[in-house]
Design a protein around this motif. Structure first.
Motif, PDB file in Angstrom:
ATOM      1  N   THR A  43      -3.496   3.722  -1.689  1.00  0.00           N
ATOM      2  CA  THR A  43      -4.891   3.717  -1.228  1.00  0.00           C
ATOM      3  C   THR A  43      -5.035   3.532   0.284  1.00  0.00           C
ATOM      4  O   THR A  43      -5.813   4.264   0.908  1.00  0.00           O
ATOM      5  CB  THR A  43      -5.727   2.688  -2.007  1.00  0.00           C
ATOM      6  OG1 THR A  43      -5.631   2.998  -3.400  1.00  0.00           O
ATOM      7  CG2 THR A  43      -7.189   2.726  -1.603  1.00  0.00           C
ATOM      8  N   PRO A  44      -4.304   2.596   0.917  1.00  0.00           N
ATOM      9  CA  PRO A  44      -4.508   2.455   2.369  1.00  0.00           C
ATOM     10  C   PRO A  44      -4.253   3.745   3.139  1.00  0.00           C
ATOM     11  O   PRO A  44      -5.079   4.138   3.974  1.00  0.00           O
ATOM     12  CB  PRO A  44      -3.493   1.368   2.762  1.00  0.00           C
ATOM     13  CG  PRO A  44      -3.303   0.568   1.525  1.00  0.00           C
ATOM     14  CD  PRO A  44      -3.395   1.559   0.399  1.00  0.00           C
ATOM     15  N   VAL A  45      -3.153   4.436   2.832  1.00  0.00           N
ATOM     16  CA  VAL A  45      -2.836   5.640   3.613  1.00  0.00           C
ATOM     17  C   VAL A  45      -3.846   6.752   3.325  1.00  0.00           C
ATOM     18  O   VAL A  45      -4.249   7.494   4.227  1.00  0.00           O
ATOM     19  CB  VAL A  45      -1.374   6.098   3.396  1.00  0.00           C
ATOM     20  CG1 VAL A  45      -1.141   6.626   2.004  1.00  0.00           C
ATOM     21  CG2 VAL A  45      -0.984   7.154   4.421  1.00  0.00           C
ATOM     22  N   LEU A  46      -4.316   6.840   2.075  1.00  0.00           N
ATOM     23  CA  LEU A  46      -5.312   7.867   1.753  1.00  0.00           C
ATOM     24  C   LEU A  46      -6.631   7.599   2.472  1.00  0.00           C
ATOM     25  O   LEU A  46      -7.240   8.507   3.033  1.00  0.00           O
ATOM     26  CB  LEU A  46      -5.536   7.926   0.238  1.00  0.00           C
ATOM     27  CG  LEU A  46      -4.373   8.499  -0.585  1.00  0.00           C
ATOM     28  CD1 LEU A  46      -4.711   8.489  -2.063  1.00  0.00           C
ATOM     29  CD2 LEU A  46      -4.026   9.913  -0.126  1.00  0.00           C
ATOM     30  N   ILE A  47      -7.071   6.341   2.457  1.00  0.00           N
ATOM     31  CA  ILE A  47      -8.315   5.990   3.156  1.00  0.00           C
ATOM     32  C   ILE A  47      -8.156   6.283   4.649  1.00  0.00           C
ATOM     33  O   ILE A  47      -9.058   6.838   5.284  1.00  0.00           O
ATOM     34  CB  ILE A  47      -8.679   4.508   2.941  1.00  0.00           C
ATOM     35  CG1 ILE A  47      -9.099   4.265   1.484  1.00  0.00           C
ATOM     36  CG2 ILE A  47      -9.815   4.086   3.880  1.00  0.00           C
ATOM     37  CD1 ILE A  47      -9.426   2.825   1.157  1.00  0.00           C
ATOM     38  N   PHE A  48      -6.982   5.956   5.170  1.00  0.00           N
ATOM     39  CA  PHE A  48      -6.748   6.192   6.590  1.00  0.00           C
ATOM     40  C   PHE A  48      -6.865   7.679   6.935  1.00  0.00           C
ATOM     41  O   PHE A  48      -7.552   8.059   7.892  1.00  0.00           O
ATOM     42  CB  PHE A  48      -5.367   5.667   6.994  1.00  0.00           C
ATOM     43  CG  PHE A  48      -4.991   5.982   8.412  1.00  0.00           C
ATOM     44  CD1 PHE A  48      -5.603   5.303   9.463  1.00  0.00           C
ATOM     45  CD2 PHE A  48      -4.056   6.963   8.704  1.00  0.00           C
ATOM     46  CE1 PHE A  48      -5.277   5.600  10.777  1.00  0.00           C
ATOM     47  CE2 PHE A  48      -3.725   7.269  10.019  1.00  0.00           C
ATOM     48  CZ  PHE A  48      -4.340   6.582  11.059  1.00  0.00           C
ATOM     49  N   ILE A  49      -6.236   8.522   6.110  1.00  0.00           N
ATOM     50  CA  ILE A  49      -6.259   9.962   6.416  1.00  0.00           C
ATOM     51  C   ILE A  49      -7.655  10.546   6.227  1.00  0.00           C
ATOM     52  O   ILE A  49      -8.223  11.131   7.149  1.00  0.00           O
ATOM     53  CB  ILE A  49      -5.238  10.727   5.538  1.00  0.00           C
ATOM     54  CG1 ILE A  49      -3.816  10.292   5.899  1.00  0.00           C
ATOM     55  CG2 ILE A  49      -5.394  12.239   5.717  1.00  0.00           C
ATOM     56  CD1 ILE A  49      -2.761  10.828   4.955  1.00  0.00           C
ATOM     57  N   THR A  50      -8.212  10.384   5.026  1.00  0.00           N
ATOM     58  CA  THR A  50      -9.465  11.095   4.716  1.00  0.00           C
ATOM     59  C   THR A  50     -10.683  10.458   5.348  1.00  0.00           C
ATOM     60  O   THR A  50     -11.654  11.133   5.649  1.00  0.00           O
ATOM     61  CB  THR A  50      -9.694  11.176   3.190  1.00  0.00           C
ATOM     62  OG1 THR A  50      -9.959   9.846   2.695  1.00  0.00           O
ATOM     63  CG2 THR A  50      -8.515  11.754   2.464  1.00  0.00           C
ATOM     64  N   GLY A  51     -10.645   9.124   5.548  1.00  0.00           N
ATOM     65  CA  GLY A  51     -11.854   8.449   6.009  1.00  0.00           C
ATOM     66  C   GLY A  51     -11.870   8.162   7.490  1.00  0.00           C
ATOM     67  O   GLY A  51     -12.935   7.967   8.071  1.00  0.00           O
ATOM     68  N   LEU A  52     -10.687   8.093   8.108  1.00  0.00           N
ATOM     69  CA  LEU A  52     -10.657   7.708   9.524  1.00  0.00           C
ATOM     70  C   LEU A  52      -9.921   8.725  10.397  1.00  0.00           C
ATOM     71  O   LEU A  52     -10.501   9.264  11.339  1.00  0.00           O
ATOM     72  CB  LEU A  52     -10.012   6.316   9.670  1.00  0.00           C
ATOM     73  CG  LEU A  52     -10.820   5.169   9.039  1.00  0.00           C
ATOM     74  CD1 LEU A  52      -9.998   3.887   8.997  1.00  0.00           C
ATOM     75  CD2 LEU A  52     -12.120   4.929   9.807  1.00  0.00           C
ATOM     76  N   TYR A  60     -13.900   4.249  -3.482  1.00  0.00           N
ATOM     77  CA  TYR A  60     -13.091   5.322  -2.900  1.00  0.00           C
ATOM     78  C   TYR A  60     -12.670   6.334  -3.972  1.00  0.00           C
ATOM     79  O   TYR A  60     -12.660   7.544  -3.716  1.00  0.00           O
ATOM     80  CB  TYR A  60     -11.875   4.738  -2.185  1.00  0.00           C
ATOM     81  CG  TYR A  60     -11.083   5.788  -1.456  1.00  0.00           C
ATOM     82  CD1 TYR A  60     -11.604   6.425  -0.340  1.00  0.00           C
ATOM     83  CD2 TYR A  60      -9.823   6.177  -1.905  1.00  0.00           C
ATOM     84  CE1 TYR A  60     -10.898   7.418   0.316  1.00  0.00           C
ATOM     85  CE2 TYR A  60      -9.103   7.171  -1.260  1.00  0.00           C
ATOM     86  CZ  TYR A  60      -9.650   7.785  -0.145  1.00  0.00           C
ATOM     87  OH  TYR A  60      -8.958   8.774   0.494  1.00  0.00           O
ATOM     88  N   LEU A  75     -17.785   6.316   8.427  1.00  0.00           N
ATOM     89  CA  LEU A  75     -16.689   5.716   9.199  1.00  0.00           C
ATOM     90  C   LEU A  75     -16.669   4.196   9.008  1.00  0.00           C
ATOM     91  O   LEU A  75     -15.606   3.595   8.825  1.00  0.00           O
ATOM     92  CB  LEU A  75     -16.826   6.071  10.681  1.00  0.00           C
ATOM     93  CG  LEU A  75     -16.581   7.545  11.013  1.00  0.00           C
ATOM     94  CD1 LEU A  75     -16.926   7.837  12.467  1.00  0.00           C
ATOM     95  CD2 LEU A  75     -15.119   7.924  10.735  1.00  0.00           C
ATOM     96  N   HIS A 118     -15.313   3.443   5.553  1.00  0.00           N
ATOM     97  CA  HIS A 118     -13.869   3.633   5.428  1.00  0.00           C
ATOM     98  C   HIS A 118     -13.081   2.584   6.203  1.00  0.00           C
ATOM     99  O   HIS A 118     -12.004   2.182   5.774  1.00  0.00           O
ATOM    100  CB  HIS A 118     -13.475   5.051   5.867  1.00  0.00           C
ATOM    101  CG  HIS A 118     -13.754   6.064   4.806  1.00  0.00           C
ATOM    102  ND1 HIS A 118     -14.904   6.813   4.775  1.00  0.00           N
ATOM    103  CD2 HIS A 118     -13.053   6.419   3.699  1.00  0.00           C
ATOM    104  CE1 HIS A 118     -14.896   7.599   3.709  1.00  0.00           C
ATOM    105  NE2 HIS A 118     -13.785   7.382   3.033  1.00  0.00           N
ATOM    106  N   LEU A 163     -10.554   0.248   4.353  1.00  0.00           N
ATOM    107  CA  LEU A 163      -9.140   0.148   4.739  1.00  0.00           C
ATOM    108  C   LEU A 163      -8.719  -1.323   4.845  1.00  0.00           C
ATOM    109  O   LEU A 163      -7.644  -1.710   4.362  1.00  0.00           O
ATOM    110  CB  LEU A 163      -8.889   0.882   6.059  1.00  0.00           C
ATOM    111  CG  LEU A 163      -7.448   0.854   6.557  1.00  0.00           C
ATOM    112  CD1 LEU A 163      -6.505   1.512   5.555  1.00  0.00           C
ATOM    113  CD2 LEU A 163      -7.311   1.551   7.918  1.00  0.00           C
ATOM    114  N   ALA A 176      -8.438  -2.599   1.350  1.00  0.00           N
ATOM    115  CA  ALA A 176      -7.285  -1.999   0.668  1.00  0.00           C
ATOM    116  C   ALA A 176      -5.997  -2.675   1.139  1.00  0.00           C
ATOM    117  O   ALA A 176      -5.070  -2.907   0.348  1.00  0.00           O
ATOM    118  CB  ALA A 176      -7.238  -0.498   0.930  1.00  0.00           C
TER     119      ALA A 176
END
Lengths: 115, 248, 128
Positions: free
Chosen positions: A24-33, C37, C68, C71, C75, C78
């Motif tokens: 989840t952290p890496v996915l949120i990082f890519i798609t959301g940020l 999410y 933003l 997310h 993050l 998460a």
């Protein structure tokens, strides 16, 4: 005492917790940020690329797992947290939490099958 | 030279006169080798004979002097005044238990739960004396040794918000002891204990707050025992699902 | 003498009473973001299934300030989930070699190692 059926939801909770801890952290990082802020190219999430991904049968299964398991993890944890915050344990809270997870899972399956 | 002193605020409850518990403050001499229990004994011997509390060994073995000290469950024989001095110390009876009088709590609920998990070796077959002892290797002993250290001090129950929210929850110490006997190679009683441990009021009321293990004065780690029981019970459940005709 | 045990009520704000309870609550609250999410991915896939224009609108929405902010918060939570999950993992898997009980450190480290590999792998695939 009655034999408990908690292992069904608990195994989904544990599996979802494990999966989302890793991805989840890496996915949120890519798609959301990263992509929205331009740190990564918009091509990463482009329509053509995502369509190819979502049409691949193996990717469909992976995507479904990445949606389904964390969703049940979240629903189960939300139920216990609502109880922690003072809501009585009961059928209503249980139906709402698990019902939402079930609806979300069905929606994910339908959308993935139709792409 | 005046002797240094320290204020101790104690939650008092005398059922024959008090409607609700209330704090009473005492001033005690401060010694850097004193624990909170020494301060209580000083009050009882020199200031107020009516103060009630439980204690016995004064060396973290008997498990009877557990109290809330500045909001944390601790053995009062294990909490040094020097860790609080010069600040006031607030002493209350253990959380989550009814107060019998002053710092004395009613622990019947725990006693019943402890009994319900059958915390003793249940052998497959009774062993005759002439068959000799039931041997166990050090490696086998070490799988469960930490769980044998429990002194039933109930700090874990006072620390557990789930026990506070759901009084039916079997709770940390009892479930840790159930696990201890389940892991014992001399034991064959797991199925009987699972009746309680794997029920809704057993391990499934636990949300892994982890405080039970934090406050345990004997490093028993009940949270780990409960977690392992959840996993084993889940495996049992799926096994039973896949093989409904197999033995339970 | 008759008994009259007094039961103190647990305050609803118990989780604010102590720092460790509060961090437990932060860990539990991560579920709100993780669940949201998952719903967001379903929404994205739905927009994808509708067509190029609709999916483009979804990507534009991801660039909006509220998205933003969401997310960024997601993050953080998460990561709270990941760190707390890994730190509790050894409790579920006790290790013993012979007579010696092993400490949980290597189990936690192994989780972090896998996490780094998985995250790097996902990033790599996303960039290609």
């Amino acid at each position: 005492m009655a034999k408990s059926n908690k292992p069904i939801v608990w195994s989904l909770f544990a599996g979802g917790g494990m999966l989302s801890a890793f991805v989840t952290p890496v996915l949120i990082f890519i798609t959301g940020l990263a992509v929205p802020l331009g740190l990564m190219s918009l091509d990463s999430l482009s329509y053509d690329r995502m369509l190819v991904l979502a049409q691949n049968p193996i990717a469909k299964i992976v995507l479904f797992a990445v949606i389904f398991l964390p969703l049940w993890h979240a629903a189960h944890r939300l139920l216990t947290t609502l109880h922690d915050l003072g809501l009585p344990k009961g059928r209503i809270a249980m139906t709402l939490c698990y019902g939402a997870a079930a609806l979300g899972s069905i929606a994910a399956a339908v959308v993935l099958l139709r792409i | 030279m005046t002797e240094p002193t320290l204020q101790v605020e104690i939650l008092r409850y005398r059922p024959e006169t008090d409607q609700d518990p209330a704090f009473q403050t005492y001033t005690v001499p401060y010694r850097d080798d004193w624990v909170v229990l020494d301060a209580l004994n000083h009050i009882k011997d020199n200031i107020d004979r009516t103060l009630s509390y439980r204690w016995s060994c004064h060396m973290a073995v008997c498990g009877s002097c557990g109290m809330m000290i500045n909001g944390e469950p601790k053995l009062s024989c294990h909490a040094f005044l020097r860790d609080y001095y010069p600040n006031k110390i607030r002493v209350e009876p253990l959380n989550n238990f009814p107060i019998e009088r002053d710092l004395v709590t009613v622990t019947d609920d725990f006693m019943e739960k402890l009994e319900s998990v059958k915390p003793y070796v249940i052998p497959k077959q009774e062993r005759a004396v002439d068959e000799g002892p039931h041997l166990q290797t050090p490696a086998q002993l070490n799988t469960f040794k930490q769980y044998t250290m429990c002194i039933n001090c109930l700090l874990c129950y006072a620390a557990c918000p789930q026990y506070g929210l759901t009084p039916d929850f079997v709770g940390p110490a009892a479930l840790a002891l159930a696990h201890r006997y389940n892991l014992d190679t001399r034991d064959a009683g797991r199925e009987q204990r699972q009746e309680i441990a794997a029920s809704n009021e057993g391990v499934w009321d636990c949300t892994f707050v982890g405080e039970c293990s934090q406050v345990c004065p004997k490093s028993v780690d009940p949270a780990a025992a409960i977690q392992q029981t959840k996993i084993a019970s889940t495996i049992d459940w799926y096994k039973a699902l896949l093989n409904p005709w197999g033995k339970r | 003498m008759s008994r009259k045990p007094y039961l103190r009520k647990m305050p609803k704000s118990w989780w604010l009473a102590q720092r460790r309870y509060t961090s437990y609550m932060a860990r539990e609250m991560s579920c709100v973001f993780i669940g949201a999410y998952s719903v967001l991915i379903v929404l994205g896939l739905y927009r994808l299934s509708q067509g190029r224009a609709e999916y483009g609108a979804f990507l534009d929405a991801l660039q909006s300030p509220p998205s933003l902010v969401f997310h960024a918060a997601a993050l953080v939570f998460a990561l709270i989930h990941t760190v707390s999950w890994f730190s509790l993992a050894p409790k579920a898997m006790p290790l013993q070699i012979g007579e010696k009980k092993l400490s949980g450190g290597p189990v936690v480290l192994a989780h972090y190692a896998v996490w780094v590999v998985v995250s790097a792998g996902v990033l790599l695939v996303a960039r290609i």
